[in-house]
Scaffold this active site. Sequence first.
Site, PDB file in Angstrom:
ATOM      1  N   ASP A 177       0.787  -1.229   0.000  1.00 43.84           N
ATOM      2  CA  ASP A 177       0.000   0.000   0.000  1.00 43.84           C
ATOM      3  C   ASP A 177       0.817   1.276   0.000  1.00 43.84           C
ATOM      4  O   ASP A 177       0.733   2.058  -0.933  1.00 43.84           O
ATOM      5  CB  ASP A 177      -0.983   0.003   1.181  1.00 43.84           C
ATOM      6  CG  ASP A 177      -2.069   1.038   0.981  1.00 43.84           C
ATOM      7  OD1 ASP A 177      -2.518   1.197  -0.166  1.00 43.84           O
ATOM      8  OD2 ASP A 177      -2.452   1.700   1.948  1.00 43.84           O
TER       9      ASP A 177
ATOM     10  N   CYS B 209     -15.694   4.126   0.415  1.00 46.26           N
ATOM     11  CA  CYS B 209     -16.908   3.835  -0.349  1.00 46.26           C
ATOM     12  C   CYS B 209     -16.698   2.500  -1.044  1.00 46.26           C
ATOM     13  O   CYS B 209     -15.613   2.222  -1.539  1.00 46.26           O
ATOM     14  CB  CYS B 209     -17.153   4.936  -1.382  1.00 46.26           C
ATOM     15  SG  CYS B 209     -18.428   4.538  -2.606  1.00 46.26           S
TER      16      CYS B 209
HETATM   17  C1  B12 Z   1      -4.112   6.227  -4.264  1.00 50.13           C
HETATM   18  C2  B12 Z   1      -4.976   5.023  -3.921  1.00 50.13           C
HETATM   19  C3  B12 Z   1      -6.359   5.187  -3.889  1.00 50.13           C
HETATM   20  C4  B12 Z   1      -7.041   6.448  -4.450  1.00 50.13           C
HETATM   21  C5  B12 Z   1      -7.060   6.321  -6.003  1.00 50.13           C
HETATM   22  C6  B12 Z   1      -7.520   4.922  -6.488  1.00 50.13           C
HETATM   23  C7  B12 Z   1      -7.251   4.638  -7.972  1.00 50.13           C
HETATM   24  N1  B12 Z   1      -8.096   3.822  -8.567  1.00 50.13           N
HETATM   25  O1  B12 Z   1      -6.326   5.149  -8.546  1.00 50.13           O
HETATM   26  C8  B12 Z   1      -8.437   6.373  -3.754  1.00 50.13           C
HETATM   27  C9  B12 Z   1      -8.388   7.168  -2.433  1.00 50.13           C
HETATM   28  C10 B12 Z   1      -9.612   6.915  -4.597  1.00 50.13           C
HETATM   29  C11 B12 Z   1      -8.527   4.888  -3.443  1.00 50.13           C
HETATM   30  C12 B12 Z   1      -9.739   4.244  -3.232  1.00 50.13           C
HETATM   31  C13 B12 Z   1      -9.832   2.900  -2.948  1.00 50.13           C
HETATM   32  N2  B12 Z   1      -8.828   2.053  -2.695  1.00 50.13           N
HETATM   33 CO1  B12 Z   1      -6.969   2.507  -2.956  1.00 50.13          CO
HETATM   34  N3  B12 Z   1      -5.158   2.755  -3.205  1.00 50.13           N
HETATM   35  C14 B12 Z   1      -4.398   3.753  -3.649  1.00 50.13           C
HETATM   36  C15 B12 Z   1      -2.904   3.362  -3.765  1.00 50.13           C
HETATM   37  C16 B12 Z   1      -2.183   3.867  -2.497  1.00 50.13           C
HETATM   38  C17 B12 Z   1      -2.199   3.868  -5.035  1.00 50.13           C
HETATM   39  C18 B12 Z   1      -3.041   3.627  -6.334  1.00 50.13           C
HETATM   40  C19 B12 Z   1      -2.476   4.388  -7.531  1.00 50.13           C
HETATM   41  O2  B12 Z   1      -1.279   4.520  -7.671  1.00 50.13           O
HETATM   42  N4  B12 Z   1      -3.391   4.861  -8.393  1.00 50.13           N
HETATM   43  C20 B12 Z   1      -3.030   5.448  -9.635  1.00 50.13           C
HETATM   44  C21 B12 Z   1      -3.624   4.558 -10.779  1.00 50.13           C
HETATM   45  C22 B12 Z   1      -3.205   5.131 -12.141  1.00 50.13           C
HETATM   46  O3  B12 Z   1      -3.059   3.262 -10.622  1.00 50.13           O
HETATM   47  P1  B12 Z   1      -3.866   1.939 -10.170  1.00 50.13           P
HETATM   48  O4  B12 Z   1      -5.312   2.207 -10.008  1.00 50.13           O
HETATM   49  O5  B12 Z   1      -3.133   1.338  -9.017  1.00 50.13           O
HETATM   50  O6  B12 Z   1      -3.618   0.937 -11.380  1.00 50.13           O
HETATM   51  C23 B12 Z   1      -4.159   1.225 -12.652  1.00 50.13           C
HETATM   52  C24 B12 Z   1      -3.207   1.358 -13.735  1.00 50.13           C
HETATM   53  O7  B12 Z   1      -2.231   0.350 -13.609  1.00 50.13           O
HETATM   54  C25 B12 Z   1      -4.189   1.096 -14.898  1.00 50.13           C
HETATM   55  N5  B12 Z   1      -3.523   1.023 -16.189  1.00 50.13           N
HETATM   56  C26 B12 Z   1      -2.321   0.550 -16.513  1.00 50.13           C
HETATM   57  N6  B12 Z   1      -2.028   0.740 -17.787  1.00 50.13           N
HETATM   58  C27 B12 Z   1      -3.104   1.359 -18.309  1.00 50.13           C
HETATM   59  C28 B12 Z   1      -3.337   1.798 -19.577  1.00 50.13           C
HETATM   60  C29 B12 Z   1      -4.557   2.418 -19.868  1.00 50.13           C
HETATM   61  C30 B12 Z   1      -4.798   2.946 -21.221  1.00 50.13           C
HETATM   62  C31 B12 Z   1      -5.564   2.552 -18.853  1.00 50.13           C
HETATM   63  C32 B12 Z   1      -6.886   3.164 -19.108  1.00 50.13           C
HETATM   64  C33 B12 Z   1      -5.292   2.093 -17.530  1.00 50.13           C
HETATM   65  C34 B12 Z   1      -4.068   1.510 -17.299  1.00 50.13           C
HETATM   66  O8  B12 Z   1      -4.849  -0.054 -14.507  1.00 50.13           O
HETATM   67  C35 B12 Z   1      -4.947  -0.001 -13.101  1.00 50.13           C
HETATM   68  C36 B12 Z   1      -6.390   0.147 -12.716  1.00 50.13           C
HETATM   69  O9  B12 Z   1      -6.894   1.373 -13.220  1.00 50.13           O
HETATM   70  C37 B12 Z   1      -2.996   1.786  -3.799  1.00 50.13           C
HETATM   71  C38 B12 Z   1      -1.789   1.044  -3.200  1.00 50.13           C
HETATM   72  C39 B12 Z   1      -0.636   0.975  -4.209  1.00 50.13           C
HETATM   73  N7  B12 Z   1       0.556   1.308  -3.763  1.00 50.13           N
HETATM   74  O10 B12 Z   1      -0.850   0.616  -5.378  1.00 50.13           O
HETATM   75  C40 B12 Z   1      -4.309   1.512  -3.015  1.00 50.13           C
HETATM   76  C41 B12 Z   1      -5.195   0.370  -3.489  1.00 50.13           C
HETATM   77  C42 B12 Z   1      -5.303   0.444  -4.997  1.00 50.13           C
HETATM   78  N8  B12 Z   1      -6.534   0.685  -2.888  1.00 50.13           N
HETATM   79  C43 B12 Z   1      -7.164  -0.313  -2.489  1.00 50.13           C
HETATM   80  C44 B12 Z   1      -8.482  -0.252  -1.968  1.00 50.13           C
HETATM   81  C45 B12 Z   1      -8.977  -1.477  -1.188  1.00 50.13           C
HETATM   82  C46 B12 Z   1      -9.282   0.887  -2.169  1.00 50.13           C
HETATM   83  C47 B12 Z   1     -10.800   1.050  -1.890  1.00 50.13           C
HETATM   84  C48 B12 Z   1     -11.635  -0.184  -2.156  1.00 50.13           C
HETATM   85  C49 B12 Z   1     -10.962   1.543  -0.393  1.00 50.13           C
HETATM   86  C50 B12 Z   1     -12.393   1.894  -0.016  1.00 50.13           C
HETATM   87  N9  B12 Z   1     -13.201   0.940   0.424  1.00 50.13           N
HETATM   88  O11 B12 Z   1     -12.783   3.039  -0.075  1.00 50.13           O
HETATM   89  C51 B12 Z   1     -11.161   2.199  -2.855  1.00 50.13           C
HETATM   90  C52 B12 Z   1     -11.544   1.668  -4.266  1.00 50.13           C
HETATM   91  C53 B12 Z   1     -11.865   2.768  -5.271  1.00 50.13           C
HETATM   92  C54 B12 Z   1     -11.603   2.306  -6.718  1.00 50.13           C
HETATM   93  N10 B12 Z   1     -12.662   2.038  -7.464  1.00 50.13           N
HETATM   94  O12 B12 Z   1     -10.439   2.185  -7.117  1.00 50.13           O
HETATM   95  C55 B12 Z   1      -6.410  -1.617  -2.742  1.00 50.13           C
HETATM   96  C56 B12 Z   1      -6.994  -2.285  -4.010  1.00 50.13           C
HETATM   97  C57 B12 Z   1      -7.367  -3.744  -3.862  1.00 50.13           C
HETATM   98  C58 B12 Z   1      -7.982  -4.221  -5.185  1.00 50.13           C
HETATM   99  N11 B12 Z   1      -8.721  -5.309  -5.117  1.00 50.13           N
HETATM  100  O13 B12 Z   1      -7.767  -3.645  -6.247  1.00 50.13           O
HETATM  101  C59 B12 Z   1      -4.924  -1.092  -2.941  1.00 50.13           C
HETATM  102  C60 B12 Z   1      -4.074  -1.910  -3.919  1.00 50.13           C
HETATM  103  C61 B12 Z   1      -4.274  -1.087  -1.527  1.00 50.13           C
HETATM  104  C62 B12 Z   1      -3.802  -2.480  -1.119  1.00 50.13           C
HETATM  105  N12 B12 Z   1      -2.501  -2.668  -0.947  1.00 50.13           N
HETATM  106  O14 B12 Z   1      -4.571  -3.403  -0.984  1.00 50.13           O
HETATM  107  N13 B12 Z   1      -7.336   4.311  -3.422  1.00 50.13           N
HETATM  108  S1  SF4 Z   2     -18.484   4.027  -6.484  1.00 45.36           S
HETATM  109 FE1  SF4 Z   2     -17.453   5.849  -7.252  1.00 45.36          FE
HETATM  110  S2  SF4 Z   2     -17.146   7.084  -5.421  1.00 45.36           S
HETATM  111 FE2  SF4 Z   2     -17.514   4.971  -4.687  1.00 45.36          FE
HETATM  112  S3  SF4 Z   2     -15.451   4.023  -4.531  1.00 45.36           S
HETATM  113 FE3  SF4 Z   2     -16.268   3.550  -6.579  1.00 45.36          FE
HETATM  114  S4  SF4 Z   2     -15.377   5.187  -7.862  1.00 45.36           S
HETATM  115 FE4  SF4 Z   2     -15.236   5.903  -5.743  1.00 45.36          FE
END
Ligand code: B12
Ligand code: SF4
Length: 294
Positions: free
Chosen positions: A86, A193
């Site tokens: 994380d 959420c």
């Molecule tokens: C910042 C963060 C958040 C942020 C942003 C989330 C996001 N989706 O980016 C916020 C606060 C919103 C958040 C919310 C949640 N989070 Co969070 N969060 C993180 C954290 C610390 C970093 C994620 C990050 O770097 N995001 C930036 C985006 C760009 O990267 P990504 O989503 O990880 O990966 C994407 C890219 O790789 C993308 N991708 C790659 N190549 C390409 C190319 C194209 C063209 C596209 C379109 C996409 C794409 O695909 C992935 C998915 O979108 C991670 C831990 C970690 N170090 O990874 C936990 C993590 C992702 N979170 C986690 C959790 C549990 C949650 C929540 C469920 C918590 C909750 N109940 O509220 C919610 C889920 C919301 C959601 N729908 O994602 C878990 C996910 C478990 C899982 N099954 O996926 C993690 C991995 C923590 C953990 N170690 O378990 N989180």
């Molecule tokens: S439903 Fe929407 S607001 Fe709730 S965790 Fe998923 S992306 Fe975020």
Amino acid sequence: MLPSAKTRRVKTLAAAVGFDRVGITHAGPVQSVAYYRVWLAAGHAGTMGYLRRNVEILVMRGMLRELVERLRQDLNGPFEARVCGDTTPLLERELARAAGLGWIGKNTCLLHERLGSYLFLGEVLTTLELEPDSPVPDRCGTCTRCLDACPTKAFPAPYQLDASRCISYFTIEHRGEVAAEFHAGIGDWVFGCDICQQVCPFNAKAPPATHPEIVEDRIPARLNLLDLLNLGSADYRRLTENTAARRATRHMWRRNAGIALRNAQHRPTATRKTPPATSEGNAGRWGRAGDNRQ
Ligand code: B12
Ligand code: SF4
Ligand code: SF4
């Protein structure tokens, strides 16, 4: 020992320590770094200048350390290992996808066919020579339930999340005021959420969480909003001690409760301006992966 035999030992020991799934991938650059940079440049990270911390990941790190310890006893020869989870700057979902632990769903969560997406991810980076797993295919198909259900329209497109519109971000990460346009969408969520996971058909079939440290949380799944609105320092410390709830400051808890209370008062079914202290209508939802299934 051959890499294939070492790989089998790693997987056996990981299961013995209590991990539901283990996957192996190369430690080289991940494909999604380019997308991550685009995501940051688009402002989708909002005001998050730091990473989330929570107790589930602490629990997780303990298990990862135990796994490394058992590997040291079991395998001959020295190796380097670093435990992550994380808060480490790794794109964990992409690594998990590459390691065959599931696919990335349209809600951007790592999704496993049998276990669903209520999963926490953790990693061991190691110099051990192991055999990598292969990614599994995306099974979202034509489903769009998560995209349609998001109340704050945080998905600009499938597989993309604009975190600066996400309730999880507002309630856990964002320290300033929450723009009024998002208040109604926040509903009664006061910490995180799970809506885009609750509607996912793969979570409907998933088995319940098993780790007692994660399941047994001292914070009730539904919280009293009036109590939260008036949360004092001592109560805040008691409520959040050793839980993920500490991620949000006391000010944020009070702010979140205020938004949820106003939403409760504006519900069409509400019969009084100030909801009674113990009614269901005065409860806020504690959103955390794994404990809000409906
Ligand atoms: C910042 C963060 C958040 C942020 C942003 C989330 C996001 N989706 O980016 C916020 C606060 C919103 C958040 C919310 C949640 N989070 Co969070 N969060 C993180 C954290 C610390 C970093 C994620 C990050 O770097 N995001 C930036 C985006 C760009 O990267 P990504 O989503 O990880 O990966 C994407 C890219 O790789 C993308 N991708 C790659 N190549 C390409 C190319 C194209 C063209 C596209 C379109 C996409 C794409 O695909 C992935 C998915 O979108 C991670 C831990 C970690 N170090 O990874 C936990 C993590 C992702 N979170 C986690 C959790 C549990 C949650 C929540 C469920 C918590 C909750 N109940 O509220 C919610 C889920 C919301 C959601 N729908 O994602 C878990 C996910 C478990 C899982 N099954 O996926 C993690 C991995 C923590 C953990 N170690 O378990 N989180
Ligand atoms: S439903 Fe929407 S607001 Fe709730 S965790 Fe998923 S992306 Fe975020
Ligand atoms: S709700 Fe449907 S589209 Fe969204 S992650 Fe689950 S299966 Fe994929």
